[in-house]
Design an enzyme around this catalytic site. Structure first.
Site, PDB file in Angstrom:
ATOM      1  CB  ALA A 255      -0.932   0.422   0.662  1.00 32.96           C
ATOM      2  CG  ASP A 256       5.831   2.282   0.611  1.00 34.15           C
ATOM      3  OD1 ASP A 256       5.257   3.896   1.200  1.00 34.15           O
ATOM      4  OD2 ASP A 256       6.465   3.319  -1.089  1.00 34.15           O
ATOM      5  CB  VAL A 257       1.637   6.894  -1.366  1.00 35.70           C
ATOM      6  CG1 VAL A 257       2.506   7.802  -2.215  1.00 35.70           C
ATOM      7  CG2 VAL A 257       0.809   6.546  -0.159  1.00 35.70           C
ATOM      8  CG  LEU A 259       5.488  -0.374  -4.773  1.00 33.82           C
ATOM      9  CD1 LEU A 259       6.914  -0.693  -5.107  1.00 33.82           C
ATOM     10  CD2 LEU A 259       4.531  -1.366  -3.914  1.00 33.82           C
TER      11      LEU A 259
END
Length: 302
Positions: A255-257, A259
């Site tokens: 869920a990393d922005v 990424l």
DNA sequence: ATCCAGGAACTGT
DNA sequence: ACAGTTCATGGA
């Protein structure tokens, strides 16, 4: 044996592939970073081993990493710990060939492993630092996150000045555990982040939370579970700590922005990818999700 | 001014 | 298990 000890320096044989200059590019990604300094092709970092501050100067030639001690040579036991630290820091113990073999067949990663050939995960060996950094970075832009981190370090961390340069150490859990919420709020941490960080500092200070106990918790899922029961640590923060501190190669902050933005750029999309789309891409990355993420992060610093 | 940023807890269904 | 809401604060 972590390296060849020459008494006044240590050299560590580097595995293949390894590129010190690629690692330096990642380490130099923020001009607000105060936990290390890069001067020419030398990397300086302050460490604390057996209660004393020790400045290291790291460089590399094609086959070795060289660690020197500009401000004083520590004893052999400490030198050995420093060699182990640097090995952890650059993830030198990992055999990357399976990752490169997989990535060379992957549409997205193929170009990245060519561009950043030899880049290794830059780890955060200290558990408190890894968790505090994760919490600090939750839901704020990276620039502000670095500002907060720098304030916390310069307010509560130890430092050493050598030839006019000041080198900082991330504050210990013991030090932060003794603070009040207000002490972090005044640096512009939100009340909740201040609470989270103080609680985690206390758990680490009291020995309830350690790197070893987490690693012994079992499978990556069980480790994630033992992290996410802690208030303030959700899936993202736990994945980050598992990637960069516990060095679990399957850790994946899906869920990393950061990424998402990296994938958007790599795929020339006009929007961020959906989670389901990322799951599809990542099905090829099985076993190496952490490295795939790290190389994608790197692709944002062009 | 508006949207968003390397989220997580809390609440209600 | 899942969706919506609240918190929080600066950067661009």
């Amino acid at each position: 044996m972590n390296g060849i000890d020459h008494e006044s320096s240590i050299s560590i044989k580097t595995p293949e592939p390894f590129s010190f200059s690629e690692c330096l590019i990642f380490l130099g990604r923020s001009d607000q970073e105060v936990l290390h300094q890069i001067h020419d092709d030398y990397l300086f970092k302050l460490l604390k081993m057996d209660g004393s501050l020790i400045l290291i100067k790291v460089s590399a030639d094609p086959n070795f990493i060289l660690i020197e001690f500009p401000d004083g040579v520590p004893n052999p036991a400490v030198r050995s710990k420093i060699a182990a630290y640097v090995k952890d820091w650059f993830d030198l113990g990992r055999d990357l060939s399976p990752f490169y073999a997989m990535a060379s067949q992957d549409k997205i990663l193929k170009q990245l492993i060519q561009k950043y050939y030899g880049l290794r995960m830059i780890c955060i060996p200290d558990l408190f630092e890894a968790l505090a950094w994760g919490i600090t970075g939750q839901q704020i832009n990276l620039t502000f996150a670095y500002t907060l981190k720098k304030r916390m370090i310069q307010q509560f961390g130890e430092h050493l000045t050598y030839k006019g340069n000041t080198f900082w150490l991330f504050p210990s859990a013991e030090k932060i555990a003794g603070l009040h919420i207000e002490d972090l709020k005044i640096l512009q941490f939100s009340s909740r982040k201040a609470e989270y960080i103080l609680e985690i500092a206390k758990a680490i200070r009291d020995g309830i939370l350690t790197k070893e106990s987490l690693l012994q918790a079992g499978s990556p899922d069980q480790i994630q579970e033992s992290l996410t029961v802690i208030r303030g640590i959700g899936k993202w923060t736990s994945s980050l700590a598992m990637m960069r501190c516990l060095r679990i190669p399957t850790a994946f902050p899906i869920a990393d922005v950061g990424l998402h933005l990296a994938l958007k750029k790599q795929l020339s999309m006009d929007r961020k990818p959906f989670i389901e789309e990322i799951e599809g891409m990542a099905s090829y990355w099985e076993g190496w999700q952490a490295y795939a993420t790290f190389y994608l992060w790197r692709s944002r610093y062009e």
